[in-house]
Structures are given as C-alpha cells and as structure tokens.
Design an enzyme around this catalytic site. Structure first.
Site, short mmCIF file in Angstrom:
data_model
loop_
_atom_site.label_atom_id
_atom_site.label_comp_id
_atom_site.label_asym_id
_atom_site.label_seq_id
_atom_site.Cartn_x
_atom_site.Cartn_y
_atom_site.Cartn_z
N GLU A 1 112.22 15.18 16.79
CA GLU A 1 112.08 14.71 15.40
C GLU A 1 113.39 14.88 14.62
O GLU A 1 113.40 15.21 13.44
CB GLU A 1 110.89 15.40 14.72
CG GLU A 1 109.61 15.09 15.52
CD GLU A 1 108.33 15.27 14.78
OE1 GLU A 1 108.34 15.21 13.54
OE2 GLU A 1 107.31 15.46 15.45
N ILE B 1 107.60 10.54 25.39
CA ILE B 1 106.47 10.35 24.48
C ILE B 1 105.46 11.48 24.61
O ILE B 1 104.74 11.60 25.60
CB ILE B 1 105.82 8.96 24.70
CG1 ILE B 1 106.89 7.86 24.60
CG2 ILE B 1 104.68 8.73 23.70
CD1 ILE B 1 107.78 7.92 23.36
#
Ligand SMILES: Cc1cc2nc3c(=O)[nH]c(=O)nc-3n(C[C@H](O)[C@H](O)[C@H](O)COP(=O)(O)OP(=O)(O)OC[C@H]3O[C@@H](n4cnc5c(N)ncnc54)[C@H](O)[C@@H]3O)c2cc1C
Length: 382
Positions: A364, A158
């Site tokens: 991503e 994260i």
C-alpha cells in the site's frame, strides 16, 4: 480535545479483542507455519461485523467510524498479522472503493457478501513490472461496441487472490491518457477468462494468501465498471489513502504484541543475578519502544478521526503509515534483541512479529512513496 473513546468504539474494540484472544492467537503459530488460509476465523470476524466495520448496516456492515476500524485492526493484528491483512483488504481496499464510487446495485451485490465475511474480496493494482508506478500497468481492457470491455493481462501480489470471490481490478482503457486512461472494474472470479497463479511463499503474514492473477478475454459488462471510465487511478489512490490507515493500525498491533512480549520477558529473564529489565541499556530500549508505539497509535487515530470528520486525511494517513510501519520494524527488532537467543527461536512469537512487521513498510505504498506523499503535501512541489 478529547482522548477518550465512545461506547461504540470501546464495544467493537472489546469484540475484536475477544475474538483475537480466543480464536486467532491460539492458531497464529499454526497458520504462520503452514500458511493455511484462516477461512473459519475470517467467517467469525465477518459474523461479528469486523469485515465491514465502516460499511453501513444496510449493506451488511457494522456501520461504525474509522476510529472503530483502527481499534479493531490493532487487536486482530496483535494476535496475528496475517488475519489483519485479510481484514484490511476486505474493509479498506474492497468495500471502501465500492461504497464511495459504486452504484446502489453494485453496493448491494458486491459489498454485502464481503462485509458479512461470507465471501472474500481483493484489490488488484500491482503488476509484475509496475508497483509504485501504477501508471506503467499493462493490463488492458478494450471497449466493445456494446459497451462491454474485454480484459487481458496479469496482476501480481494480490492479497486473498487465491480465495477471493470478487476483485476490484484496475486496467488500462486508454494508454495514450496515462493515469487518466485507467478504469476500475468489478470482477467475479467464477467467470470464464479469470485464472490464478501459484500462491507466493512469503517471509511473513504467511496465512494471507497472495498470488498472481490472469485475465484472458475476460468480459466485463457495462454495469461492472466502478465509477466513470478513466477514473480508475483516482479511485485507486483514494482507496489507498484509507488503506494506509488500516496498515498503520496493523503495524501498531504487531508492535504492541512485540512490546508486550518484551515487557514480560525483561521481568522474568535474569542475567548477572538480576532481571534484564533492571539494566539501563534495556530500560532505554523499552522507553524508546513505548514512545514509538504510542506516537504511531496517536498518528493513526488522528488520520482516522480526520476521515471520520469528512476532512482531508491523505498526508496524515501517509504519516501514520510511515511512522507506524518503521516503528513496528524497529520495535520488533529490539524485541528480538532483548529476547537474546530465544528471540531467534520459533518457540517464541517475537521472530514472527519481526517477519510480519516488514510487510507494513512495503505494501500500500512503500516508505519511500509515503515520504513523497508527505513532502509533496508540505511543499506543494511534485
Ligand atoms: C505480501 C504482499 C501483498 C500485496 N498485496 C497487494 C494487493 O492486494 N494488491 C495490489 O495491487 N498489490 C499488492 N502488493 C503489491 C505492493 O503494493 C507493491 O509490492 C508495492 O507497492 C511496491 O511495488 P513493487 O514491489 O513493484 O516495488 P517497486 O515499485 O519496483 O519499488 C522498488 C523499490 O524502489 C523504490 N521506489 C520506487 N519508486 C520510487 C520513487 N519514485 N522514489 C524513491 N524510491 C522509489 C521503492 O520504494 C522500493 O524500495 C502486495 C505486495 C506484497 C509483498
């Protein structure tokens, strides 16, 4: 067809370039070496509207268009990729999802502080056993009789996890429904039940802190659900489409820095009595670097322009991210080669560009996943 930029776009590009040159570039080597989170610079970016470029002014942002976002991201990434990672998560992954799917109260509460850069946002989809295949997530949110949810589970990798105040979290609310059983939640990291693991030691973008996060009976109130229950996967995929424009811009910025360093070096470095830029093999590399750099920027601007027009841009964002990330890696590779031994030295920034470029092919959505998105869009086959 218009290839110019309007006054607003040029203005934000100029602001980003100034901050990048005056504040970010001078400390880039320090942040890369120490991995220290650049909180002070992030505040400066926020004060100048760069942490919420597309966020309307009533929620604390700059109220600008996606093309402005690309131009600003390129400038920041060219100075230091780690700063642009933090910037892209705040802009694309955090603010964008809440602006699109949040209630008025959620926009006021969560977007303002992040867009102003006074707090940091994060996006938590990946888990230790599920990355590309997000539907394999195990983080579980169980609905209670009063409408609240109790969350348990882990998320990994994260970005900004170690410092984030708020996080957009995706958790499974109905495992039998697969991708339709995922719900998005807004998490306050100061609350009981939230925990952080160690900060990951990384190859590149070292100052963008990345960690595992953990939920132990964390309670989410009904007004902290983002969008509708079961809509989380759709929200995540939509947010990642926008995110890919940001990562493509980051890749263009890294590639431009590597390219510019190379142009300066080939004029100054001599071998066999002549600047190395006079050798045809070097010239061929420079020509190919420039073509890939410009193609990447143009594809990225096209995706951003389509988004700004309210048109479909998912496949175009994937094309931009795929081309720009693989080009950045290739350009940085050539830059190291053209710098010879100095390209391998920490005394020159090109080795940092080389390490930083790699992440753009991974997060991503990896290059393989971008190829799936593009091919499916072209063929209609799954
Ligand atoms: C520095 C960093 C920051 C990150 N930040 C965040 C963040 O803020 N939030 C977040 O949620 N996540 C974040 N991630 C996670 C990132 O998005 C994932 O690492 C990425 O999506 C890949 O998932 P994975 O690592 O599980 O690889 P896997 O999914 O296990 O993939 C391994 C390999 O298999 C390939 N592969 C997988 N499926 C297919 C397929 N169907 N066809 C062909 N090839 C395939 C992949 O392309 C890859 O090469 C971050 C990762 C890193 C490294």
């Amino acid at each position: 067809m218009e290839f110019g930029f309007n006054e607003e776009q040029l203005m934000i590009q100029d602001v980003a370039r100034r901050i990048a040159r005056e504040k970010i570039a001078p400390s880039a080597e320090h942040h890369d070496r120490t991995g220290e989170f650049p909180l002070e610079n992030i505040r400066v970016l926020g004060e100048n509207g760069l942490m919420g470029i597309e966020v309307p002014t009533e929620y604390g942002g700059a109220g600008m268009d996606p093309v402005s976002y690309v131009l600003a991201m390129v400038e920041v990434a060219a100075a230091d990729a780690a700063h642009s990672t933090i910037m892209s998560v705040n802009n694309s992954l955090f603010c964008n999802g809440i602006l699109t799917h949040g209630t008025e109260a959620q926009k006021q509460k969560y977007v303002r502080a992040i867009a102003e850069g006074s707090e940091i946002g994060a996006f938590a989809l990946t888990e230790p056993q599920s990355g590309s295949d997000a539907t394999a997530m195990r983080c579980r949110a169980v609905k209670q009789a009063d409408g609240s949810f109790v969350v348990n589970g882990k998320k990994s990798w994260i970005t900004s996890g170690p410092v984030a105040k708020y996080i957009v979290l995706f958790a499974m609310t109905d495992p039998d429904k697969g991708s339709r059983g995922i719900t998005a939640f807004l998490i306050d990291t100061a609350r009981e039940g939230f925990g952080r693991g160690k900060t990951e030691p990384k190859l590149g973008i070292r100052a963008s802190a990345t960690c595992e996060i953990e939920f132990n009976d964390y309670v989410v109130q009904p007004d902290e659900v983002l969008g509708q229950e079961g809509e989380g996967f759709k929200i995540a995929m939509g947010v990642l489409d926008t995110g890919r424009i940001g990562i493509a811009s980051q890749a263009v910025g890294i590639a431009r820095a590597a390219y510019e360093a190379t142009i300066a070096y080939v004029k100054e470095r001599k071998a066999f009595g002549a600047p190395i830029g006079t050798f045809q093999m070097t010239q061929a590399k420079i020509a190919d670097m420039k073509c890939k750099l410009d193609a990447s920027l143009l594809l990225t601007l096209r995706a951003a322009w389509l988004k700004g027009q309210g048109r479909k841009f998912s496949a175009e964002a994937a094309m931009a991210k795929l081309t720009a990330s693989e080009s950045a890696m290739w350009i940085a590779h050539q830059a190291v080669q053209i710098h010879g031994g100095m390209g391998y030295s920490k005394e020159m920034p090109v080795e940092r560009y080389f390490r930083d470029a790699k992440i753009t092919e991974i997060y991503e959505g990896t290059s393989e996943i971008q190829r799936l998105v593009i091919a499916r869009s072209e063929t209609g086959l799954r």
